[in-house]
Design a protein around this motif. Structure first.
Motif, short mmCIF file in Angstrom:
data_model
loop_
_atom_site.label_atom_id
_atom_site.label_comp_id
_atom_site.label_asym_id
_atom_site.label_seq_id
_atom_site.Cartn_x
_atom_site.Cartn_y
_atom_site.Cartn_z
N TYR A 48 0.83 -1.21 0.00
CA TYR A 48 0.00 0.00 0.00
C TYR A 48 0.87 1.25 0.00
O TYR A 48 0.62 2.20 -0.76
CB TYR A 48 -0.91 -0.02 1.23
N VAL A 49 1.90 1.26 0.83
CA VAL A 49 2.80 2.41 0.88
C VAL A 49 3.54 2.54 -0.45
O VAL A 49 3.71 3.64 -0.98
CB VAL A 49 3.79 2.28 2.05
N GLY A 50 3.98 1.41 -1.01
CA GLY A 50 4.67 1.45 -2.30
C GLY A 50 3.80 2.02 -3.40
O GLY A 50 4.28 2.76 -4.28
N GLU A 51 2.50 1.71 -3.36
CA GLU A 51 1.58 2.26 -4.37
C GLU A 51 1.50 3.78 -4.26
O GLU A 51 1.49 4.49 -5.27
CB GLU A 51 0.19 1.65 -4.18
N LYS A 52 1.48 4.29 -3.04
CA LYS A 52 1.39 5.74 -2.86
C LYS A 52 2.67 6.43 -3.34
O LYS A 52 2.61 7.52 -3.93
CB LYS A 52 1.13 6.07 -1.39
N LEU A 87 15.73 0.15 -10.99
CA LEU A 87 15.72 1.40 -10.22
C LEU A 87 17.07 1.74 -9.62
O LEU A 87 17.44 2.91 -9.52
CB LEU A 87 14.68 1.28 -9.09
N GLU A 88 17.81 0.71 -9.22
CA GLU A 88 19.08 0.95 -8.54
C GLU A 88 20.19 1.34 -9.50
O GLU A 88 20.96 2.27 -9.23
CB GLU A 88 19.50 -0.30 -7.74
N PHE A 89 20.33 0.59 -10.61
CA PHE A 89 21.41 0.92 -11.53
C PHE A 89 21.13 0.55 -12.98
O PHE A 89 22.03 0.47 -13.80
CB PHE A 89 22.73 0.26 -11.08
N GLY A 90 19.86 0.36 -13.28
CA GLY A 90 19.48 0.06 -14.65
C GLY A 90 18.92 1.28 -15.37
O GLY A 90 19.30 2.42 -15.09
N LYS A 101 16.63 4.24 -0.85
CA LYS A 101 16.61 2.80 -1.13
C LYS A 101 15.32 2.17 -0.61
O LYS A 101 14.74 1.30 -1.25
CB LYS A 101 17.82 2.12 -0.49
N GLN A 102 14.86 2.63 0.55
CA GLN A 102 13.64 2.09 1.12
C GLN A 102 12.44 2.40 0.23
O GLN A 102 11.57 1.54 0.02
CB GLN A 102 13.42 2.66 2.53
N GLU A 103 12.39 3.62 -0.33
CA GLU A 103 11.27 3.97 -1.20
C GLU A 103 11.30 3.15 -2.48
O GLU A 103 10.26 2.69 -2.97
CB GLU A 103 11.32 5.47 -1.52
N ARG A 104 12.48 2.94 -3.05
CA ARG A 104 12.59 2.11 -4.26
C ARG A 104 12.14 0.68 -3.96
O ARG A 104 11.47 0.04 -4.78
CB ARG A 104 14.02 2.14 -4.79
N SER A 105 12.52 0.17 -2.79
CA SER A 105 12.13 -1.19 -2.42
C SER A 105 10.62 -1.30 -2.26
O SER A 105 10.01 -2.30 -2.68
CB SER A 105 12.83 -1.59 -1.11
N LEU A 106 9.99 -0.30 -1.69
CA LEU A 106 8.54 -0.33 -1.52
C LEU A 106 7.82 -0.29 -2.86
O LEU A 106 6.80 -0.97 -3.06
CB LEU A 106 8.10 0.83 -0.63
N ILE A 107 8.34 0.49 -3.81
CA ILE A 107 7.77 0.50 -5.16
C ILE A 107 7.84 -0.89 -5.77
O ILE A 107 6.88 -1.38 -6.38
CB ILE A 107 8.49 1.53 -6.04
N ALA A 108 8.99 -1.56 -5.61
CA ALA A 108 9.16 -2.90 -6.17
C ALA A 108 8.19 -3.88 -5.52
O ALA A 108 7.61 -4.75 -6.21
CB ALA A 108 10.60 -3.37 -5.98
N GLU A 216 7.55 -18.49 0.68
CA GLU A 216 8.02 -17.27 0.03
C GLU A 216 8.72 -16.37 1.04
O GLU A 216 8.28 -16.25 2.18
CB GLU A 216 6.86 -16.51 -0.63
N VAL A 217 9.81 -15.74 0.61
CA VAL A 217 10.49 -14.73 1.40
C VAL A 217 10.31 -13.39 0.70
O VAL A 217 9.72 -13.31 -0.37
CB VAL A 217 11.98 -15.07 1.61
N LEU A 218 10.83 -12.32 1.31
CA LEU A 218 10.48 -10.98 0.85
C LEU A 218 10.98 -10.66 -0.55
O LEU A 218 10.30 -10.01 -1.33
CB LEU A 218 11.02 -9.94 1.84
N SER A 219 12.18 -11.11 -0.91
CA SER A 219 12.72 -10.77 -2.23
C SER A 219 13.40 -11.99 -2.84
O SER A 219 13.47 -13.06 -2.22
CB SER A 219 13.69 -9.59 -2.13
N GLY A 220 13.91 -11.83 -4.06
CA GLY A 220 14.42 -12.95 -4.83
C GLY A 220 15.53 -13.72 -4.13
O GLY A 220 16.41 -13.14 -3.50
N ILE A 221 15.49 -15.04 -4.26
CA ILE A 221 16.53 -15.90 -3.68
C ILE A 221 17.73 -15.85 -4.60
O ILE A 221 17.66 -16.21 -5.77
CB ILE A 221 16.01 -17.32 -3.47
N ARG A 222 18.85 -15.39 -4.06
CA ARG A 222 20.00 -15.01 -4.88
C ARG A 222 21.14 -16.01 -4.80
O ARG A 222 21.88 -16.21 -5.76
CB ARG A 222 20.47 -13.62 -4.42
N SER A 223 21.34 -16.64 -3.67
CA SER A 223 22.47 -17.54 -3.48
C SER A 223 22.06 -18.98 -3.74
O SER A 223 20.88 -19.30 -3.93
CB SER A 223 23.00 -17.41 -2.05
#
Length: 660
Positions: A48-52, A87-90, A101-108, A216-223
């Motif tokens: 909801y916060v990310g949408e705003k 958003l970070e470097f693309g 960084k927190q705002e970008r993460s909420l948008i994602a 499911e966890v919060l973001s992509g599993i990377r390792s």
């Protein structure tokens, strides 16, 4: 917006008090609150916060057809990690630079969660785990065993030079909202544990492909998924997500046992995988500041790499090794911009355990800014108990480089280096006479053999061999090629197998030499070599930029043309060896099994094709990058698809078996 953020802060405070945390006693209360938010994301209105935030900062373009920007609905087809990367470097970095960084993460979080139920297929493709199961640890860590050798013994492999040619596709799975496949699975008995870029962890029946359990966890599993067997009989699945959180999960229930924040800086990320030994986990920390520095608005550079030791039972931190001292103000440039250093020396690879010497070994990357340090582009030996440095070997000194050097940006260091990381995990290998060597592959195209017991603190070279042409002379400013040795080598008997990526770049003195070679462990002599070939006619329009430069390009690529003839065709992914085979996947999606003795190709398949996946999700293979193949009793498991730097996207997990 401020009211929403205050509400989140209040919720976090309630969670903190309920959990018995005393924020007043924390060194960094705000970071503690952020960590709690990640742990308790399911209790917070993050989407909801990310949408705003999106409505305020992004909607004017993305909701306006005249701007020709992707709509919200289109963006919902991507994972959180893909959106964050943009958003970070693309491509979206300039537009999102003013956001935290927190705002970008909420948008994602908002965008990736707004596209409907993408896990619905698991209900139709589910199955129940048997009451009893084989407990054989076929693949329990990145190195597929001890010392990061990526070697599978004959009794575990179930395939050899005589039957590998009969490998046939048994089943396939395609994963929604995924374009990159990078998390190497763990295999215990007849269960394959796999994590995808959307943050989902699956327990898969490895012979049928059906889903026994998922979470499911919060973001992509990377390792990679690491199996930690504790002394009290507890078993954990340990991995990192794209927000540098470490998770320990119960392998039966897939419930979270603990979670730990591994960030050293806001830009910290985990690229290598986690190693386990004797109740402790060793976590490599890297940073994407090398990419963020490409933005002229970024104040360069503060972040550095490191290693964190955790107690496996509960995730508590035992020690931290920092790759450089804390960055301090070094002055200003001609435009009055502040410059900070030292920085960089990320740890991209998986730590190597040397239990006999009570050490761990890591490789590091380049510095990002001046002053340079003697810990960059180096092999580092650390004491396992304390994290103190035992010795170092620096292969390339004075290598300061970041993405600003791709376009002469203001953050590019003076006399920039060649970006010659040690990205591949260090291998501890044993010769037939009992001597041991440390083997390190570098992006310069060099392979180094070091004495694990050097006299003094600077390391000792036993031999070195150039396997590719990535290094192109003394003046290396702005000349990175993204070539050389990338993700991992493997050892079988007295042979070291090394893959080289070497893409085609227009650089003075640079002649790409992608391929696979077998080196003699004793002296580094090249015993045989396979030269990778494109094998098709490339349309000039499909020639790509360099790495991060390509990520930021607004040029529309002809994806079907790329699938027909890939610009990239070198060998970047880690290799996997058995007593008489070595597997190597290509950036063009081709996977080959080589005879370890002669280098002859015994089996080959093209994975960069449409796939009628068994779970009825649209599937397509792509580049094979990052992780190597896992093998278990006559079965071969392959991930296909990796688009990070313009390679071929894909979303499939393929299971091949030796024909009965």
């Amino acid at each position: 917006m401020k009211k929403l953020l205050r509400a989140i802060a209040l919720l976090l405070l309630v969670i903190a008090v309920a959990g018995g945390a005393s924020l007043l006693l924390m060194d960094n209360p705000m970071k503690t609150l952020e960590s709690m938010a990640i742990r308790h994301a399911d209790k917070l209105p993050l989407a909801y916060v990310g949408e705003k935030i999106f409505d305020r900062h992004c909607a004017s373009c993305h909701d306006n057809p005249a701007m020709h920007a992707p709509t919200r609905e289109a963006l919902a087809g991507f994972s959180k990690e893909t959106i964050l990367v943009a958003l970070e470097f693309g491509k979206m970095q300039p537009m999102a630079a003013h956001l935290s960084k927190q705002e970008r993460s909420l948008i994602a979080v908002y965008l990736a969660g707004s596209g409907g139920d993408h896990a619905a297929w698991t209900r139709d493709h589910g199955c129940t785990a048997p009451a009893s199961s084989d407990d054989t640890r076929f693949a329990a860590n990145w190195g597929l065993g001890e010392h990061n050798r990526r070697f599978v013994p004959a009794d575990r492999a179930g395939m050899d030079a005589g039957n590998v040619g009969t490998l046939e596709l048994a089943w396939s799975l395609a994963f929604p909202k995924v374009t990159d496949m990078r998390s190497q699975p763990a295999i215990i008995g007849d269960t394959l544990y796999f994590g995808d870029k959307t943050g989902k962890l699956y327990a898969i029946d490895r012979k049928s492909g059906c889903i026994r359990a998922h979470t499911e966890v919060l973001s992509g599993i990377r390792s990679a998924i690491t199996v930690a067997d504790l002394g009290d009989g507890t078993r954990l699945l340990v991995f990192a997500d794209s927000m540098a959180s470490i998770y320990a999960m119960d392998p039966v229930t897939l419930e979270k046992v603990w979670q730990q924040d591994a960030r050293l800086f806001d830009t910290s990320v985990l690229t290598g995988s986690i190693s386990y030994h004797d109740g402790r986990l060793f976590v490599p920390v890297s940073s994407y500041e090398a990419a963020a520095a490409g933005s002229a608005s970024h104040v360069c550079c503060h972040a550095h790499g490191g290693v964190i030791a955790l107690r496996a039972a509960d995730g508590d931190k035992l020690w931290t090794w920092h790759a450089t001292p804390e960055a301090t103000l070094q002055g200003t440039d001609g435009g009055g911009r502040e410059m900070y250093g030292p920085s960089g020396a990320s740890v991209w690879s998986t730590p190597t355990i040397d239990a006999r010497r009570n050490r761990i070994y890591i490789g590091t990357g380049q510095n990002l800014s001046h002053p340079t340090t003697d810990t960059s582009d180096a092999v580092i030996a650390l004491d396992m108990d304390s994290g103190e440095l035992v010795w170092r070997f620096q292969a390339t000194a004075q290598d300061a480089w970041n993405a600003a050097c791709l376009n002469d940006g203001p953050n590019c260091p003076e006399n920039a280096g060649g970006d010659f990381d040690f990205g591949a995990s260090i291998i501890l290998a044993e010769l037939s006479d009992g001597r041991e060597l440390l083997l390190a592959g570098q992006k310069s195209g060099d392979v180094w053999a070091l004495d694990p017991d050097p006299v003094g603190g600077d390391g000792e070279v036993v031999w070195t061999t150039r396997v590719s042409h990535a290094a192109i002379g003394p003046n290396r400013a702005r000349t990175t090629t993204n070539g050389g040795v990338h993700w991992g080598m493997s050892v079988s008997g007295d042979r070291l197998f090394v893959a080289a990526a070497d893409p085609e770049r227009d650089r003075p003195g640079y002649i790409p030499k992608p391929g696979l070679q077998a080196l003699n462990l004793a002296d580094g002599e090249i015993l045989w070599r396979y030269d990778a070939q494109r094998g098709c006619e490339l349309d000039e329009a499909n020639r790509l930029g360099i790495g991060l430069e390509n990520m930021r390009s607004s040029q529309q690529q002809d994806l079907q043309g790329q699938y027909r003839c890939s610009f990239y065709y070198g060998l970047s992914a880690a290799t996997t060896a058995t007593p008489d085979l070595v597997f190597s996947g290509g950036l063009d999606g081709r996977l080959r099994a080589f005879d370890a003795a002669s280098g002859g190709i015994l089996w080959e398949t093209n994975t960069a094709v449409p796939v009628e996946a068994d779970n009825r999700v649209n599937g397509h293979g792509g580049a094979i990058d990052v992780d190597g193949q896992t093998i278990a009793d006559g079965w071969l498991y392959v991930q296909s698809g990796y688009s990070m730097f313009g390679q071929l996207p894909g979303n499939v997990l393929l299971a091949y078996r030796v024909r009965p």
